[in-house]
Scaffold this active site. Structure first.
Site, PDB file in Angstrom:
ATOM      1  N   HIS A  47      -4.735   0.138  -3.798  1.00 25.16           N
ATOM      2  CA  HIS A  47      -5.601   1.229  -4.248  1.00 25.16           C
ATOM      3  C   HIS A  47      -4.863   2.143  -5.223  1.00 25.16           C
ATOM      4  CE1 HIS A  47      -3.378   2.549  -0.725  1.00 25.16           C
ATOM      5  NE2 HIS A  47      -3.440   3.790  -1.218  1.00 25.16           N
TER       6      HIS A  47
ATOM      7  N   THR B 196      -3.359   3.619 -10.987  1.00 25.89           N
ATOM      8  CA  THR B 196      -2.388   3.087 -11.952  1.00 25.89           C
ATOM      9  C   THR B 196      -1.243   2.307 -11.293  1.00 25.89           C
ATOM     10  OG1 THR B 196      -1.239   5.213 -11.852  1.00 25.89           O
ATOM     11  CG2 THR B 196      -2.754   4.897 -13.708  1.00 25.89           C
ATOM     12  N   ARG B 197      -0.738   1.324 -12.034  1.00 28.02           N
ATOM     13  CA  ARG B 197       0.481   0.599 -11.665  1.00 28.02           C
ATOM     14  C   ARG B 197       1.254   0.296 -12.944  1.00 28.02           C
ATOM     15  NH1 ARG B 197      -1.322   1.596  -7.339  1.00 28.02           N
ATOM     16  NH2 ARG B 197      -1.378   0.325  -5.456  1.00 28.02           N
TER      17      ARG B 197
ATOM     18  N   HIS C   7      11.262   4.449  -4.399  1.00 19.59           N
ATOM     19  CA  HIS C   7      10.934   3.041  -4.157  1.00 19.59           C
ATOM     20  C   HIS C   7      11.338   2.602  -2.745  1.00 19.59           C
ATOM     21  CE1 HIS C   7      10.002  -1.049  -5.073  1.00 19.59           C
ATOM     22  NE2 HIS C   7      11.227  -1.467  -5.234  1.00 19.59           N
TER      23      HIS C   7
ATOM     24  N   LYS D  37       2.941  11.075 -11.924  1.00 22.13           N
ATOM     25  CA  LYS D  37       3.285  10.371 -10.672  1.00 22.13           C
ATOM     26  C   LYS D  37       4.758   9.968 -10.714  1.00 22.13           C
ATOM     27  CE  LYS D  37       1.330   6.113  -9.551  1.00 22.13           C
ATOM     28  NZ  LYS D  37       0.190   5.339  -9.012  1.00 22.13           N
TER      29      LYS D  37
ATOM     30  N   CYS E 120       0.545   4.962   0.491  1.00 24.60           N
ATOM     31  CA  CYS E 120       0.368   3.557   0.135  1.00 24.60           C
ATOM     32  C   CYS E 120       1.399   2.766   0.938  1.00 24.60           C
ATOM     33  CB  CYS E 120       0.591   3.402  -1.366  1.00 24.60           C
ATOM     34  SG  CYS E 120       0.113   1.809  -2.044  1.00 24.60           S
TER      35      CYS E 120
ATOM     36  N   LYS F  96       1.366  -6.132 -10.789  1.00 26.41           N
ATOM     37  CA  LYS F  96       1.379  -6.669 -12.170  1.00 26.41           C
ATOM     38  C   LYS F  96       1.269  -8.182 -12.198  1.00 26.41           C
ATOM     39  CE  LYS F  96       5.650  -4.954 -12.450  1.00 26.41           C
ATOM     40  NZ  LYS F  96       5.881  -4.833 -10.977  1.00 26.41           N
TER      41      LYS F  96
HETATM   42  C1  LIG Z   1       2.936   3.501  -4.075  1.00 26.22           C
HETATM   43  C2  LIG Z   1       2.939   2.109  -4.617  1.00 26.22           C
HETATM   44  C3  LIG Z   1       3.280   1.914  -5.946  1.00 26.22           C
HETATM   45  C4  LIG Z   1       3.323   0.635  -6.466  1.00 26.22           C
HETATM   46  N1  LIG Z   1       3.616   0.475  -7.788  1.00 26.22           N
HETATM   47  C5  LIG Z   1       3.565  -0.735  -8.343  1.00 26.22           C
HETATM   48  C6  LIG Z   1       3.732  -0.891  -9.722  1.00 26.22           C
HETATM   49  O1  LIG Z   1       3.925   0.083 -10.432  1.00 26.22           O
HETATM   50  N2  LIG Z   1       3.652  -2.131 -10.236  1.00 26.22           N
HETATM   51  C7  LIG Z   1       3.413  -3.227  -9.475  1.00 26.22           C
HETATM   52  O2  LIG Z   1       3.373  -4.325 -10.016  1.00 26.22           O
HETATM   53  N3  LIG Z   1       3.230  -3.113  -8.139  1.00 26.22           N
HETATM   54  C8  LIG Z   1       3.292  -1.900  -7.571  1.00 26.22           C
HETATM   55  N4  LIG Z   1       3.070  -1.745  -6.232  1.00 26.22           N
HETATM   56  C9  LIG Z   1       2.907  -2.932  -5.380  1.00 26.22           C
HETATM   57  C10 LIG Z   1       1.512  -3.509  -5.382  1.00 26.22           C
HETATM   58  O3  LIG Z   1       0.547  -2.509  -5.404  1.00 26.22           O
HETATM   59  C11 LIG Z   1       1.389  -4.426  -4.158  1.00 26.22           C
HETATM   60  O4  LIG Z   1       2.426  -5.389  -4.215  1.00 26.22           O
HETATM   61  C12 LIG Z   1       0.065  -5.129  -4.090  1.00 26.22           C
HETATM   62  O5  LIG Z   1      -0.996  -4.209  -4.168  1.00 26.22           O
HETATM   63  C13 LIG Z   1      -0.036  -5.929  -2.804  1.00 26.22           C
HETATM   64  O6  LIG Z   1      -1.324  -6.503  -2.740  1.00 26.22           O
HETATM   65  P1  LIG Z   1      -1.824  -7.356  -1.494  1.00 26.22           P
HETATM   66  O7  LIG Z   1      -3.089  -7.976  -1.938  1.00 26.22           O
HETATM   67  O8  LIG Z   1      -0.722  -8.222  -1.025  1.00 26.22           O
HETATM   68  O9  LIG Z   1      -2.040  -6.294  -0.325  1.00 26.22           O
HETATM   69  P2  LIG Z   1      -3.290  -5.322  -0.016  1.00 26.22           P
HETATM   70  O10 LIG Z   1      -3.758  -4.673  -1.245  1.00 26.22           O
HETATM   71  O11 LIG Z   1      -2.921  -4.438   1.102  1.00 26.22           O
HETATM   72  O12 LIG Z   1      -4.420  -6.331   0.436  1.00 26.22           O
HETATM   73  C14 LIG Z   1      -4.452  -6.929   1.701  1.00 26.22           C
HETATM   74  C15 LIG Z   1      -5.867  -6.836   2.207  1.00 26.22           C
HETATM   75  O13 LIG Z   1      -6.019  -7.625   3.384  1.00 26.22           O
HETATM   76  C16 LIG Z   1      -6.938  -6.960   4.220  1.00 26.22           C
HETATM   77  N5  LIG Z   1      -6.780  -7.475   5.582  1.00 26.22           N
HETATM   78  C17 LIG Z   1      -5.706  -7.358   6.376  1.00 26.22           C
HETATM   79  N6  LIG Z   1      -5.928  -7.932   7.578  1.00 26.22           N
HETATM   80  C18 LIG Z   1      -7.176  -8.419   7.543  1.00 26.22           C
HETATM   81  C19 LIG Z   1      -7.987  -9.107   8.495  1.00 26.22           C
HETATM   82  N7  LIG Z   1      -7.552  -9.407   9.740  1.00 26.22           N
HETATM   83  N8  LIG Z   1      -9.246  -9.477   8.120  1.00 26.22           N
HETATM   84  C20 LIG Z   1      -9.707  -9.187   6.867  1.00 26.22           C
HETATM   85  N9  LIG Z   1      -8.979  -8.508   5.956  1.00 26.22           N
HETATM   86  C21 LIG Z   1      -7.736  -8.145   6.288  1.00 26.22           C
HETATM   87  C22 LIG Z   1      -6.532  -5.512   4.072  1.00 26.22           C
HETATM   88  O14 LIG Z   1      -7.513  -4.620   4.515  1.00 26.22           O
HETATM   89  C23 LIG Z   1      -6.261  -5.419   2.573  1.00 26.22           C
HETATM   90  O15 LIG Z   1      -7.404  -5.042   1.855  1.00 26.22           O
HETATM   91  C24 LIG Z   1       3.027  -0.478  -5.658  1.00 26.22           C
HETATM   92  C25 LIG Z   1       2.675  -0.296  -4.318  1.00 26.22           C
HETATM   93  C26 LIG Z   1       2.623   0.989  -3.794  1.00 26.22           C
HETATM   94  C27 LIG Z   1       2.271   1.166  -2.345  1.00 26.22           C
HETATM   95  O1  LIG Z   2       6.718  -2.719  -9.825  1.00 31.50           O
HETATM   96  C1  LIG Z   2       6.981  -1.734 -10.512  1.00 31.50           C
HETATM   97  O2  LIG Z   2       7.064  -1.811 -11.730  1.00 31.50           O
HETATM   98  C2  LIG Z   2       7.212  -0.405  -9.843  1.00 31.50           C
HETATM   99  C3  LIG Z   2       8.340   0.324 -10.445  1.00 31.50           C
HETATM  100  C4  LIG Z   2       9.648  -0.033  -9.876  1.00 31.50           C
HETATM  101  C5  LIG Z   2       9.631   0.004  -8.420  1.00 31.50           C
HETATM  102  C6  LIG Z   2       8.464  -0.574  -7.846  1.00 31.50           C
HETATM  103  N1  LIG Z   2       7.337  -0.627  -8.456  1.00 31.50           N
END
Ligand SMILES: Cc1cc2nc3c(=O)[nH]c(=O)nc-3n(C[C@H](O)[C@H](O)[C@H](O)COP(=O)(O)OP(=O)(O)OC[C@H]3O[C@@H](n4cnc5c(N)ncnc54)[C@H](O)[C@@H]3O)c2cc1C
Ligand SMILES: O=C(O)[C@@H]1CCCC=N1
Length: 388
Positions: free
Chosen positions: A48, A51-52, A274, A270, A317, A350
């Site tokens: 959620h 931005t990323r 990390h 923001k 997050c 990304k």
């Molecule tokens: C603060 C923050 C900053 C970040 N900055 C960057 C960045 O700048 N650049 C970058 O590339 N990445 C960044 N990231 C990392 C990136 O956002 C995550 O790696 C990525 O969103 C992970 O996605 P996901 O689909 O694995 O997890 P999630 O988005 O959590 O998706 C998993 C989903 O599974 C669902 N789920 C879980 N269990 C069940 C179940 N039993 N039944 C049905 N649904 C279920 C959950 O509800 C959720 O919606 C950042 C992360 C954070 C927290």
């Molecule tokens: O993935 C990214 O680019 C950001 C910035 C560096 C640390 C983690 N997330």
């Protein structure tokens, strides 16, 4: 609406990774179901927020290589949907000139001929106003980098998946998985069957994998997402072309500090730490540790003099960390028709389009487009608990 059905593939978890996987499967004409425990969109996981950072600046070649194609895939989605998902701002990387982290990033960019500019101390402030480069630090700008409009991207890929005939069932938690040649998936609402299953449940990965007898060495941490007020609004603004930044290490910390130009909340930039403190994804709000914010305050007061060193907004997050901070992209060790995408360790957004492509290839039994050995489960060896 029917609460049961047969699919070619079921994807569990509609974060960025599950949504892109489902979209890739639907593109290949596979009858695909995407299941999500919460009502979409939601802010309880990791994908959620508005931005990323997107960048090619990495210490490891394999990430930089994957990003070459990934930029193309992001642009393809933009064209297909007619939506802007990326803004190029550049990424400023700062770190001790002689440190391994900083040098590795610089070397990887040079080796891969990624456009970049090195900013030594004497010329730094001409290029980057309002930032104090620490003594002994060097800086570079990965000019390909920028900001992804994250929540818009998630909405867009889910809409494209639906247009391709995919099915999304949100507010439907998966409660059980019965592996077999046809996998049986039970939810809070019904039962579904599929030839293959992809598990992309983010911070809930181990909770779900327990149903299949597998536990990965994952640690879930809560990140305090901090926004800091600009003394002069726009001085670190996206419209003013201020770049994203990563500080690889500094006086205050050996852990990365990173930031994005002000955009989503006018006048607020923001800047985050990390790393966070261990939490249970279902009890995230009970984790109140704020020691990271103190570190950020000191860093900001020293290096970003145009920000008020007191967070104006703090959101939450989750990161799901592996021991080496590399992803898990692999088959389940016991079931070849169950694929796992997990442990994105705070840097996976990304890569969403390329992760989707790779998990789709694995679930169709195709040879993956990249060498996935850095992402195999067997690298953990003794740390993987299997009751199988
Ligand atoms: C603060 C923050 C900053 C970040 N900055 C960057 C960045 O700048 N650049 C970058 O590339 N990445 C960044 N990231 C990392 C990136 O956002 C995550 O790696 C990525 O969103 C992970 O996605 P996901 O689909 O694995 O997890 P999630 O988005 O959590 O998706 C998993 C989903 O599974 C669902 N789920 C879980 N269990 C069940 C179940 N039993 N039944 C049905 N649904 C279920 C959950 O509800 C959720 O919606 C950042 C992360 C954070 C927290
Ligand atoms: O993935 C990214 O680019 C950001 C910035 C560096 C640390 C983690 N997330």
């Amino acid at each position: 609406m029917s609460t049961s059905g047969d699919f070619d593939c079921i994807v569990i978890g509609a974060g960025v990774q599950g949504s892109f996987t489902a979209y890739q499967l639907a593109k290949k004409n596979k009858k695909t179901l995407l299941l999500e425990q919460f009502v979409l969109p939601h802010s309880r996981g990791s994908s959620h927020g508005q931005t990323r950072i997107i960048r090619k600046a990495y210490e490891q070649n394999f990430y930089t290589h994957m990003m070459e194609e990934c930029y193309e895939l992001w642009a393809q989605l933009e064209r297909e949907a007619g939506v802007k998902l990326y803004r190029q701002t550049g990424l400023l990387v700062m770190g001790p000139e002689k440190s391994a982290n900083y040098q590795n990033i610089k070397d990887t960019l040079q080796r891969n001929k990624v456009p970049m500019v090195v900013l030594t101390h004497d010329i730094f402030s001409q290029h980057i106003p309002n930032v104090n480069l620490a003594k002994g630090d060097e800086a570079l700008v990965d000019t390909t980098a920028g900001v992804l409009f994250a929540d818009r991207a998630l909405k867009t890929v889910q809409e494209q998946f639906l247009k391709l005939g995919g099915v999304i069932r949100d507010n439907e938690k998966v409660t059980d998985i019965k592996p077999g040649p046809v996998v049986r998936v039970s939810t809070s609402v019904g039962v579904y069957h599929a030839k293959s299953l992809v598990i992309t449940t983010g911070a809930w990965a181990n909770k779900l994998l327990a149903n299949t007898g597998l536990q990965l060495p994952l640690e879930v941490v809560k990140i305090n997402v901090c926004y800091w007020k600009e003394k002069v609004p726009g001085s670190y603004g996206m419209k003013q072309r201020f770049p994203c930044f990563v500080q690889t290490e500094c006086l205050e910390s050996k852990v990365h500090i990173y930031g994005l130009p002000s955009n989503e909340y006018p006048g607020l930039m923001k800047v985050c730490y990390h790393m966070g403190s261990k939490t249970d994804p279902d009890q995230r709000d009970l984790q109140k540790d704020k020691s990271d914010i103190e570190i950020l305050q000191h860093y900001i007061a020293r290096c970003f003099p145009g920000l008020i060193p007191e967070p104006a907004i703090v959101e939450s997050c989750l990161y799901t960390l592996t021991p080496d901070h590399h992803f898990v992209l692999d088959y389940h060790p016991a079931y070849s028709n169950i694929v796992i995408g997990a442990g994105f360790s705070g840097h996976g957004f990304k890569f969403g389009p390329i992760i989707g492509k790779l998990l789709c290839e694995l679930s169709l039994g195709e040879v993956p487009s990249y060498d996935l050995s850095p992402f195999h489960i067997r690298r953990f060896q003794s740390k993987t608990r299997s009751a199988l």
